[in-house]
Design an enzyme around this catalytic site. Structure first.
Site, PDB file in Angstrom:
ATOM      1  N   TYR A  63       0.834  -1.204   0.000  1.00  0.00           N
ATOM      2  CA  TYR A  63       0.000   0.000   0.000  1.00  0.00           C
ATOM      3  C   TYR A  63       0.872   1.260   0.000  1.00  0.00           C
ATOM      4  CZ  TYR A  63      -3.885   3.072   1.115  1.00  0.00           C
ATOM      5  OH  TYR A  63      -4.825   4.074   1.070  1.00  0.00           O
ATOM      6  N   TYR A  77       4.260  11.905 -15.603  1.00  0.00           N
ATOM      7  CA  TYR A  77       3.315  12.251 -16.679  1.00  0.00           C
ATOM      8  C   TYR A  77       3.120  13.760 -16.783  1.00  0.00           C
ATOM      9  CZ  TYR A  77       1.800   7.748 -18.452  1.00  0.00           C
ATOM     10  OH  TYR A  77       1.752   6.536 -19.097  1.00  0.00           O
TER      11      TYR A  77
HETATM   12  O1  LIG Z   1      -5.877   7.320   6.381  1.00  0.00           O
HETATM   13  C1  LIG Z   1      -4.745   6.932   6.180  1.00  0.00           C
HETATM   14  O2  LIG Z   1      -3.807   7.674   6.077  1.00  0.00           O
HETATM   15  C2  LIG Z   1      -4.532   5.464   6.086  1.00  0.00           C
HETATM   16  O3  LIG Z   1      -5.111   4.982   7.256  1.00  0.00           O
HETATM   17  C3  LIG Z   1      -5.406   3.700   7.413  1.00  0.00           C
HETATM   18  O4  LIG Z   1      -4.313   3.007   7.997  1.00  0.00           O
HETATM   19  P1  LIG Z   1      -4.235   3.069   9.592  1.00  0.00           P
HETATM   20  O5  LIG Z   1      -3.889   4.415  10.101  1.00  0.00           O
HETATM   21  O6  LIG Z   1      -3.351   1.975  10.026  1.00  0.00           O
HETATM   22  O7  LIG Z   1      -5.750   2.856  10.011  1.00  0.00           O
HETATM   23  P2  LIG Z   1      -6.481   1.736  10.867  1.00  0.00           P
HETATM   24  O8  LIG Z   1      -6.336   0.397  10.249  1.00  0.00           O
HETATM   25  O9  LIG Z   1      -7.851   2.259  11.080  1.00  0.00           O
HETATM   26  O10 LIG Z   1      -5.653   1.730  12.247  1.00  0.00           O
HETATM   27  C4  LIG Z   1      -5.467   2.884  13.027  1.00  0.00           C
HETATM   28  C5  LIG Z   1      -4.822   2.490  14.327  1.00  0.00           C
HETATM   29  O11 LIG Z   1      -5.735   1.749  15.115  1.00  0.00           O
HETATM   30  C6  LIG Z   1      -5.187   0.488  15.452  1.00  0.00           C
HETATM   31  N1  LIG Z   1      -6.305  -0.481  15.478  1.00  0.00           N
HETATM   32  C7  LIG Z   1      -6.999  -0.800  14.355  1.00  0.00           C
HETATM   33  C8  LIG Z   1      -8.070  -1.652  14.408  1.00  0.00           C
HETATM   34  C9  LIG Z   1      -8.426  -2.234  15.629  1.00  0.00           C
HETATM   35  O12 LIG Z   1      -9.395  -3.031  15.762  1.00  0.00           O
HETATM   36  N2  LIG Z   1      -7.705  -1.904  16.730  1.00  0.00           N
HETATM   37  C10 LIG Z   1      -6.654  -1.041  16.693  1.00  0.00           C
HETATM   38  O13 LIG Z   1      -6.025  -0.776  17.739  1.00  0.00           O
HETATM   39  C11 LIG Z   1      -4.129   0.192  14.419  1.00  0.00           C
HETATM   40  O14 LIG Z   1      -3.151  -0.696  14.939  1.00  0.00           O
HETATM   41  C12 LIG Z   1      -3.593   1.590  14.164  1.00  0.00           C
HETATM   42  O15 LIG Z   1      -2.634   1.931  15.145  1.00  0.00           O
HETATM   43  C13 LIG Z   1      -5.973   3.021   6.202  1.00  0.00           C
HETATM   44  O16 LIG Z   1      -5.918   1.628   6.324  1.00  0.00           O
HETATM   45  C14 LIG Z   1      -5.327   3.452   4.950  1.00  0.00           C
HETATM   46  O17 LIG Z   1      -6.121   3.011   3.871  1.00  0.00           O
HETATM   47  C15 LIG Z   1      -5.233   4.937   4.871  1.00  0.00           C
HETATM   48  O18 LIG Z   1      -4.524   5.340   3.756  1.00  0.00           O
END
Ligand SMILES: O=C(O)[C@H]1O[C@H](OP(=O)(O)OP(=O)(O)OC[C@H]2O[C@@H](n3ccc(=O)[nH]c3=O)[C@H](O)[C@@H]2O)[C@H](O)[C@@H](O)[C@@H]1O
Length: 252
Positions: A63, A77
């Site tokens: 990603y 481009y």
């Molecule tokens: O908006 C963004 O910039 C990016 O954010 C997300 O990535 P991420 O920040 O990792 O988002 P989440 O998967 O929602 O996780 C956020 C945080 O919560 C934590 N989390 C997630 C899910 C959960 O059940 N419990 C939990 O503690 C993760 O470990 C992470 O630290 C998205 O997956 C990406 O598509 C996007 O580009």
């Protein structure tokens, strides 16, 4: 990532196809890029001139690197073929109509709180994120497309919280008795994230206006209605299981 090869193909071949099309028809192309281009950042908050800190062979690389090369292709481009590009680096966004089961934190926590299940916090919960409401993002994208800014622009809400604070906030807003469950941390999980939005303010006249709690209440309302609807149709969605390595589980 659920399907790394598909993620890579979409970000690379998909962007290449769209750039070819934009060149052919003379269109302006919007790339929905991401804060993930900054990786696990060593600079905080993240401004557009930061080059990022990405593990090129880690589980998020399909990603992160996919979006980074998509940006590279846009500027190739632009330079070589004169294609007009607009690049939005979108920070964590939520709102009604988001996918209920995609495993992201807002949908997981709201579903878990509404269903009385434990809220799954990965790691200690001290990692931070800043969440923007979807209508703010849409206004930012429209402003960017109508502007003459071809370089990348951060679009996000700089109000930063730890994930544990966020779990507690959602529990309170839902009025849920769910416990908070600590699971193993996700590999390469960015430890801090918060947009620097000076550029968007200055060049687009844009900034987020929807307060976090107001946005969350709207998302909770939507999820509640969806659950009711799906219960009537005999289908109860479950939050996606933790995408983490097997490990010790703690309860608070
Ligand atoms: O908006 C963004 O910039 C990016 O954010 C997300 O990535 P991420 O920040 O990792 O988002 P989440 O998967 O929602 O996780 C956020 C945080 O919560 C934590 N989390 C997630 C899910 C959960 O059940 N419990 C939990 O503690 C993760 O470990 C992470 O630290 C998205 O997956 C990406 O598509 C996007 O580009």
């Amino acid at each position: 990532m659920y399907n790394p090869i598909k993620t890579l193909k979409t970000n690379t071949i998909g962007t290449l196809n769209m750039l070819g099309l934009a060149k052919r028809v003379g269109a302006r192309l919007l790339l929905a890029s991401t804060s993930e281009v900054y990786g696990d950042p060593e600079v905080h908050p993240q401004s557009e001139d930061y080059w990022g800190h990405v593990n090129p062979i880690g589980p998020r690389a399909c990603y992160d690197e996919g979006k980074r090369v998509a940006e590279t292709m846009c500027y190739a481009y632009m330079k070589q073929e004169g294609v007009e590009v607009r690049v939005a680096r979108i920070f964590n966004t939520f709102g009604p109509r988001m996918h209920m089961n995609d495993g992201r934190v807002v949908s997981n926590f709201i579903l878990q709180a509404l269903q009385g299940e434990p809220l799954t916090v990965y790691g200690s919960g001290s990692q931070t994120r800043a969440f923007q409401y979807v209508s703010d993002l849409v206004n930012g994208l429209v402003a960017l497309m109508n502007s003459n800014v071809s370089s990348p622009v951060n679009l996000g809400n700089p109000e930063e919280h730890t994930i544990l604070e966020f779990a507690q906030l959602i529990k309170n807003l839902v009025g849920s008795g769910s416990e908070i469950q600590f699971l193993s941390e996700a590999q390469d999980d960015p430890q801090k994230r918060k947009p620097d939005i000076k550029k968007a303010k200055l060049m687009l006249g844009w900034e987020p206006v929807v307060p976090l709690e107001e946005g969350l209440n709207k998302a909770i309302h939507y999820f509640r209605k969806e659950l009711e609807y799906q219960a009537n149709n005999q289908y109860i969605p479950k939050p996606k299981p933790a995408r983490v390595k097997k490990g010790r589980t703690r309860h608070s």
